[in-house]
Design a protein around this motif. Sequence first.
Motif, short mmCIF file in Angstrom:
data_model
loop_
_atom_site.label_atom_id
_atom_site.label_comp_id
_atom_site.label_asym_id
_atom_site.label_seq_id
_atom_site.Cartn_x
_atom_site.Cartn_y
_atom_site.Cartn_z
N ILE A 151 42.82 32.37 37.38
CA ILE A 151 42.69 33.19 38.90
C ILE A 151 42.34 34.28 38.12
CG2 ILE A 151 44.95 34.05 40.09
CD1 ILE A 151 46.83 31.85 39.79
N ASP A 153 49.40 37.61 42.30
CA ASP A 153 49.33 36.84 43.41
C ASP A 153 50.95 36.61 43.33
OD1 ASP A 153 49.19 33.33 42.55
OD2 ASP A 153 48.86 35.01 41.32
N SER A 192 49.78 37.53 36.70
CA SER A 192 48.43 37.72 37.72
C SER A 192 49.31 38.54 39.15
CB SER A 192 48.23 36.25 37.83
OG SER A 192 47.79 36.37 39.31
N CYS A 251 54.77 39.46 34.76
CA CYS A 251 54.03 38.11 35.53
C CYS A 251 52.42 38.92 35.57
CB CYS A 251 54.18 38.01 36.60
SG CYS A 251 52.68 37.09 37.63
N GLY A 284 46.51 29.25 33.73
CA GLY A 284 46.48 29.32 35.80
C GLY A 284 46.03 30.79 35.80
N ALA A 285 46.89 31.88 34.61
CA ALA A 285 46.42 32.83 35.00
C ALA A 285 45.00 33.37 34.73
CB ALA A 285 47.44 34.04 34.20
N ILE A 289 56.40 30.60 39.90
CA ILE A 289 55.67 30.38 38.48
C ILE A 289 57.02 30.39 37.80
CG2 ILE A 289 54.68 29.44 36.64
CD1 ILE A 289 52.02 28.50 38.85
N TYR A 290 57.25 31.89 36.95
CA TYR A 290 57.50 32.39 36.15
C TYR A 290 59.31 32.46 37.06
CZ TYR A 290 54.59 35.40 33.02
OH TYR A 290 54.02 34.96 32.99
N THR A 296 51.49 32.74 41.17
CA THR A 296 51.66 32.43 40.11
C THR A 296 53.57 33.74 39.19
OG1 THR A 296 49.70 32.94 39.17
CG2 THR A 296 51.02 33.64 37.92
N ILE A 349 53.06 36.63 27.46
CA ILE A 349 53.14 35.33 28.64
C ILE A 349 54.11 34.69 27.33
CG2 ILE A 349 52.63 33.36 29.73
CD1 ILE A 349 49.60 35.13 30.50
N VAL A 392 51.88 28.12 32.22
CA VAL A 392 51.15 29.84 32.83
C VAL A 392 50.61 30.22 32.62
CG1 VAL A 392 51.89 32.18 33.68
CG2 VAL A 392 53.82 30.27 33.83
#
Length: 264
Positions: free
Chosen positions: A150, A226, A224, A222, A146-147, A232-233, A229, A175, A143
């Motif tokens: 982005i 979008d 982000s 989260c 990736g965050a 993903i959580y 993401t 996170i 996570v």
Amino acid sequence: MVDPSDAIDKARKAVTERAELPGMSLMEHLEELRKRIVHSAIYLAGGFIVAYAFHQRLYGVVEAPLNKLGIKLNYTHPMDPLNLYLQVALIGGAILSSPFILYQVWLFIAPGLYQKEKRFVVPFMAATVGLFLAGAAFGYFFVLPGALKILILGFGKGFNSIITIEEYTGFFLSIILGLGISFELPILIFFLAMFGIVSPKFLWKNIRYAILAVFLVAAIICPSPDPGTMCIYAVPMLGLYMVGIAVAWWVHPSRKKKAKEAAG
């Protein structure tokens, strides 16, 4: 026809089991709580001291996701680097001492459990620490990178990034700790089901509300905006909710009662 001796044996067993639960007054509960808090604080302090001896290495772990993007942390106050080392050591110490702290939690709730339920102490501690570490690792390796990509290389590619220690530390911990705590959902369901507060039927019947609640929590923690993401959580938490339903079925008193009736 029911054998009277069997009925007497069952009644005697029920009385014996109930006698295993010692009564405690309010003051005794408060004294026990104070004792467990003091012991937990001592273990946390010990873990903090040990972790601070390795604070440079721990900081390297925290900084690694940014280093991969070629970004260095900045600070605006002379105390920021020290505060970072202290926070990193505190989190590391909490993780290091978590088995001992969780054992204090178990000792506090154990008087309210039957003897046969106290055998869950080792699975409880192993599952709690394991799930938290699994959630933290998921956040750190998947996570968080990736965050950062982005947010910094995506939305922020047209700007000059100046990321401070204070802001990054809060972002990092939100996170790691957020996912670590979220992965404890089966443990929460375990206790709620064991004490008969929720049942597997109730959890399954209200799964649509659970899905809504999971996505609300994912939206809050989260980093982000979008949807990808956020999913993903949410997806791991939904999976853990399903695991929780299975755990609830396993430990709920109604299943044990039916099993005893079938055996009797």
